[in-house]
Design a protein around this motif. Structure first.
Motif, PDB file in Angstrom:
ATOM      1  N   ASP A 211     -39.272  13.900  98.968  1.00 19.35           N
ATOM      2  CA  ASP A 211     -38.861  15.062  98.169  1.00 19.35           C
ATOM      3  C   ASP A 211     -38.950  16.357  98.964  1.00 19.35           C
ATOM      4  N   THR A 214     -35.883  16.965 101.000  1.00 24.13           N
ATOM      5  CA  THR A 214     -34.812  17.471 100.142  1.00 24.13           C
ATOM      6  C   THR A 214     -34.966  18.970  99.916  1.00 24.13           C
ATOM      7  N   ASP A 215     -36.171  19.406  99.575  1.00 22.74           N
ATOM      8  CA  ASP A 215     -36.415  20.827  99.326  1.00 22.74           C
ATOM      9  C   ASP A 215     -36.133  21.660 100.573  1.00 22.74           C
ATOM     10  N   GLN A 218     -32.490  22.299 101.458  1.00 23.91           N
ATOM     11  CA  GLN A 218     -31.879  23.326 100.623  1.00 23.91           C
ATOM     12  C   GLN A 218     -32.314  24.721 101.059  1.00 23.91           C
TER      13      GLN A 218
END
Length: 345
Positions: A211, A214-215, A218
């Protein structure tokens, strides 16, 4: 020249006499191990009139004195390179670089263009600060089929819950060896605390299970995107503009993966770094990790990074990782055909 030659002679004698406090090596023992004469050993150690050994002999010195295991009863026997532990390999490289620099100075050649690069390996942070390796936790559906992953099980093994164990094992030892003053921690993304996020961060694995990766993708707005389209006919891929880069499989066997290496400031603490090692498959992640840990390739890849990106704060490389008979082949980033995307362009 005399002073430089004396420095090399002094260091060679120091290795023989003081490297292991519990064992003083005699010249005949060393001569036998190196397959040379005792007078030749004496000439190399003679500070009054030093003779400069060839590079091959200094390589043999480094291999001998990097490990206490070279001592076998009363004999001195060099280990094979494949037998060296991670720490022994690091010490061998450090000793060799030191001896080659002394040799170059003795010959008035200046700094040695030797096997170690002129710039620091990216895994060498030099500030003594904490380094946190963030790993992917395997999905619960996978863990349900595995033994020893239940914390209540007397045989519980925490690392069984981690993905990319090959990469973690390879990288953890190298980061510790390069940064002996730093605390090296490893966590899954869900275990992180605020202090972890503001350390030197190393992310292993892709955006499908990690996760934090993913963060970070971005936040950084990287020019490369990872698309986890596992269900379609084309499968997952990295994209850069309108170009797609996919792994290659033959009859279900992975032949070539695609992997990303990124280095830049930590978005949660600009005074620390963020590094991403991320393949579409675990072997791609391992390949991009080994690009800067494998003793055969790490120095040339480090030099290539320095030549290509200079002192740039942030850079990224998307490269192929070949897999032969199930074994990961460390990518040589100096080969044009292995590099897919370089950023900044």
């Amino acid at each position: 020249m005399a002073d430089s030659g004396q420095a090399l002679a002094h260091r060679l004698r120091q290795l023989r006499v003081q490297q292991w406090p519990d064992k003083r090596i005699k010249q005949p023992q060393l001569a036998q191990a190196l397959n040379v004469s005792v007078p030749l050993i004496s000439s190399w150690e003679n500070e009054a009139n030093p003779k400069v050994p060839p590079v091959s002999r200094l390589e043999a010195y480094a291999l001998l004195f990097c490990s206490h295991r070279s001592l076998r009863a009363d004999d001195l026997v060099p280990l094979a390179e494949a037998e060296l532990t991670m720490e022994e390999s690091q010490l061998r490289d450090k000793l060799l670089q030191e001896l080659l620099d002394l040799r170059a100075a003795a010959l008035n050649h200046g700094p040695s263009p030797s096997s170690a690069p002129a710039v620091a390996n990216p895994w060498q942070f030099d500030d003594g600060r904490q380094v946190v390796i963030v790993c992917t936790r395997l999905p619960d559906s996978w863990l349900a089929r595995m033994p020893y992953v239940d914390p209540d099980d007397p045989h519980h093994i925490e690392l069984y819950t981690y993905a990319d164990l090959d990469s973690l094992f390879e990288l953890h030892g190298h980061i510790r060896a390069f940064n002996p003053a730093s605390e090296i921690r490893r966590h899954t993304a869900k275990e992180l605390e605020p202090d972890d996020l503001t350390s030197h961060l190393v992310l292993l694995g892709g955006v499908d299970w990690n996760d934090l990766t993913t963060d970070v993708f971005q936040v950084l707005d990287l020019p490369v995107r990872q698309i986890n389209d596992w269900e379609s006919e084309n499968g997952p891929y990295f994209s850069h503009g309108d170009r797609h880069f996919s792994p290659t499989l033959t009859d279900g066997m992975l032949r070539e993966d695609v992997a990303l290496f990124y280095r830049g400031p930590n978005p949660y603490n600009s005074r620390r770094t963020l590094t991403i090692c991320n393949g579409m498959y675990g072997r791609g992640t391992l390949g991009v990790v080994r690009a800067l840990t494998d003793t055969k390739f790490r120095d040339r890849n480090t030099e290539w990074i320095h030549e290509r990106f200079g002192d740039g704060e942030a850079y990224a490389l998307l490269s192929k990782v070949r897999v032969v008979r199930g074994q990961v082949i460390t990518p040589d980033w100096t080969l044009d055909e292995l590099r897919l995307v370089e950023w900044p362009d």
